[in-house]
Design an enzyme around this catalytic site. Structure first.
Site: not given
Lengths: 342, 342
Positions: A151, A293, A323
Site C-alpha cells: 500500500s 482490490d 486491498h
C-alpha cells in the site's frame, strides 16, 4: 491505508498468532535515530527523528518492510508485547520474511510534525524514502537486500528505488503503484473533507471515525461484503441499523483510539500526492496484485510493470479480501515473498 | 441514486438535448392526486398527495418511468421549461419511449413527510409502489403496459410487480435489483452518518454536499475516473486540491441547491431497506445491467434474473459510466428499451 490489526486490540479481535519469542541470538534495535533530509515540499534541510525497528540475524542482509499509513514500525511483536505486529503472520524466525536469514528494518511513518524544524507542511512518499535511506546509511547497513512495501509502503519503496537505486537490490510491491488511482483519491479526498468538517464544528474524533468507516468500504472485496452482511437491519435507538453499519462503526471507534486527526490528514494526502515515474526505477521488482482490490486496481500494477525500467514480474493473487488481501492471504503470499527475496 | 442532471443547471452543463415542443395532440397532466395507502412501516392507512406527470398520445397504453432517488416526475421537459427532464434523451415523441405510442406516468418520490397523516417515519419502496398503483387506479388507467425503473426506480418497479401483478404487463429494470448490495449499503450508511454529523453540529448543508461527494464516487466506472482526472493537484488556499476533488465539490454544491437533508436521509435509507422476494414476481422482465456499475454489481442482476418467477432476460451493456450508464448510454439503451416495450 489498510485496515491493519490494532496495536493494542481487545483480546477477542487479536489474530490467532502468538507474539514470537525472539531468539537470544537475534539482534534487535527498537530505537530512534536523528537524520537529515530535505522535504520535497520544503525549501531547506532539516533534522528528523526516525523511529525504527531493526531486528533479525546478526550480520544478515537487511530487508525494509513498510505497510499502509496506519501501520507502524512494529511489523512483528517483540518479547513481552501483548499485541501482534501488523505483519506477524509473514515476518519472523522461520517465516516467509525469515529473521534467521534477514534483518528487518521498519520505521514509523513521518508526519509534517516530524519535519517541524523545516518549513514543510506536507510529507511526501519521497520524504519517507529519504528518511529510510538516511537511516540505512546511519546504521551502516550498506546495500539493502530488498524493500517490501504494501500500500503506502509500496509507494515509499518506489520512491526509494527511484532516488537511491544504488542502495537497493530488489523491490517487492504489494497493492501499491506509481500513483494513486483517481477514484481512490476521490474517496480519500472525501475522507479528509469529513475530518475537516469535524474539526470546523468541534467533533474531530467523530469525523475521524466516519472517515475510517468510509475507508473501510474501500478495503475489502465487494463479494466479501455480500457474503458477510446478509442479515436484516435492526430498528433501535430510533432508526434502522444495518449489519454492515455496525461493523463500520466498530472499526471507526477502534481507529480513533490509536490514530489522530492530523496524522490521518497528512498521510492520506501523502498517498494522493505520490507520483513516481516508473521509467526512472531500475531496481528488479516483484509486483503482487489482487483482482478484488478496488483501491489499487490490478490495471495500475499492469501499467507499472510495463513502465518500470528494471525487470518486473507481476503475481496475481485471487482473493475475496480486496486491498486487505496482503493482510489476510498469508499462506498464499508466503511462497511468493520467499521467492521474491531469493 | 444517480447523478442526474440538475433541474435548473447552468447553461454550460445542460445536456445538448432541447426541451421538446410537445405536440398539441399529446395529452399532458402535471398535477397532484390524493390517494390512500398503508405505509409498510406504519400501522394505519393515510391519505397521500402524489405529484405526477402523465403525458403522451391520447388513449395510448401507459408506461410508468421512475429514476433514482434524486429524479423527479419530470422525466422530460414540458413546453416552456428551461431545464431538460432527467431522461430527456430516451423519452419523447419518436424516441425510445415514444410519446406517440405511449403515455408516460411518473411521480415525485414520496418521503415520510408525505406520510405525515399516518405514523410512519420511514418510507419504503413498497409505499412508492402502492402510491403508483393507487394513482393508476385513480386515473382510470387499468393495466399498465410497462414499468421502466432505473436504480431506486427499479426497486419500486419490483415492489409494484410483487404487490400488484395484475396491474402490470412487463418490467424493465435498469441497474436495480431485489435488494441493495451490502457494500452499497455501507457507502450509503456512511453518507447518512455524514449528514447526521452535520445536523448535530449545525452544518447540515455542508454535510449533505459531502455525502453527495461520496455518492458521486460510487456512480461512475473506475476507468472513467482514471481517464478524466489525470492532471496534477494545485496548491491553493493553503492545501492541495486534486482535479477529482474539484469535480466532487462542484457536484456537492449543486446537489444542495436542489435537494434537502431530510429527503436525502429518507430516500437513501429506503434504498437500503428495500428487500423484495423475486420468486413472488410473475411479471415478464427485461433486466439491463452494466459491468462497470460498482453500486449495483452485475452479479446481483444475474441472481435476480435466476430467481424471478416470471420469464426474464438480462441485457449487459458495456460502458465506462458505471451506475450512470443509464443516463449516459442513450444510443445503446434506445433499441433495448424499444424491444422491451414491444
Amino acid at each position: 491505508m489498510p485496515s491493519q490489526s490494532v496495536p493494542v486490540p481487545p483480546v477477542a479481535s487479536a489474530p490467532l498468532v502468538p507474539a514470537i519469542s525472539l531468539r537470544s541470538d537475534l539482534t534487535t534495535q527498537r530505537s530512534t535515530r536523528r537524520v537529515q533530509l530535505t522535504p520535497k515540499y520544503g525549501s531547506r534541510a532539516c533534522a528528523v527523528d526516525v523511529r525504527y525497528l531493526w531486528c533479525g540475524a546478526p550480520d544478515a542482509p537487511t530487508v525494509i518492510v513498510q505497510g499502509g499509513i496506519s501501520a507502524s514500525r512494529d511489523v512483528l511483536a517483540l518479547d513481552g508485547e501483548a499485541a501482534p505486529g501488523w505483519w506477524q503472520t509473514l515476518v519472523g524466525a522461520g517465516q516467509a520474511i525469515d529473521l534467521d536469514r534477514y534483518r528487518v528494518l521498519a520505521i514509523d511513518w513521518l508526519t509534517p510534525a516530524d519535519l517541524s524544524e523545516g518549513d514543510a507542511a506536507v510529507v511526501s512518499s519521497e520524504d519517507q524514502a529519504d528518511a529510510l535511506a538516511a537511516l540505512v546509511d546511519a546504521l551502516g547497513i550498506g546495500r539493502v537486500h530488498a524493500f517490501v512495501g504494501y500500500s503506502y509502503g509500496a509507494m515509499a519503496a518506489l520512491a526509494f528505488a527511484a532516488r537511491h537505486p544504488y542502495a537497493l537490490d530488489r523491490l517487492v510491491l504489494l497493492a501499491g503503484a506509481h500513483r494513486a488511482h483517481p477514484l481512490a483519491t476521490a474517496q480519500r479526498a472525501v475522507q479528509r473533507s469529513i475530518v475537516r468538517l469535524g474539526q470546523d464544528c468541534g467533533q474531530p474524533e467523530q469525523a475521524l471515525a466516519l472517515a475510517r468507516q468510509l475507508a473501510m468500504t474501500t478495503y475489502r472485496g465487494s463479494d466479501e461484503f455480500a457474503r458477510r452482511f446478509t442479515a436484516a437491519p435492526e430498528f433501535r435507538d430510533g432508526r434502522f441499523h444495518f449489519p454492515v453499519e455496525d461493523y463500520l462503526e466498530q472499526a471507526g471507534r477502534r481507529f480513533v483510539e490509536r490514530f489522530d486527526v492530523e496524522r490521518f490528514l497528512a498521510l492520506s494526502e501523502s498517498i494522493d500526492l505520490h507520483d513516481i515515474t516508473p521509467e526512472q526505477v531500475p531496481t528488479p521488482a516483484t509486483l503482487i496484485g489482487f483482482p478484488s482490490d478496488r483501491l489499487v486496481p490490478l490495471a495500475d500494477l499492469c501499467e507499472l510493470q510495463r513502465r518500470l525500467l528494471g525487470p518486473a514480474t507481476l503475481e496475481v493473487v485471487e482473493s475475496p479480501y480486496g486491498h486487505d488481501a496482503a493482510l489476510k492471504e498469508s499462506d498464499r503470499l508466503a511462497p511468493l515473498l520467499r521467492e521474491a527475496l531469493m
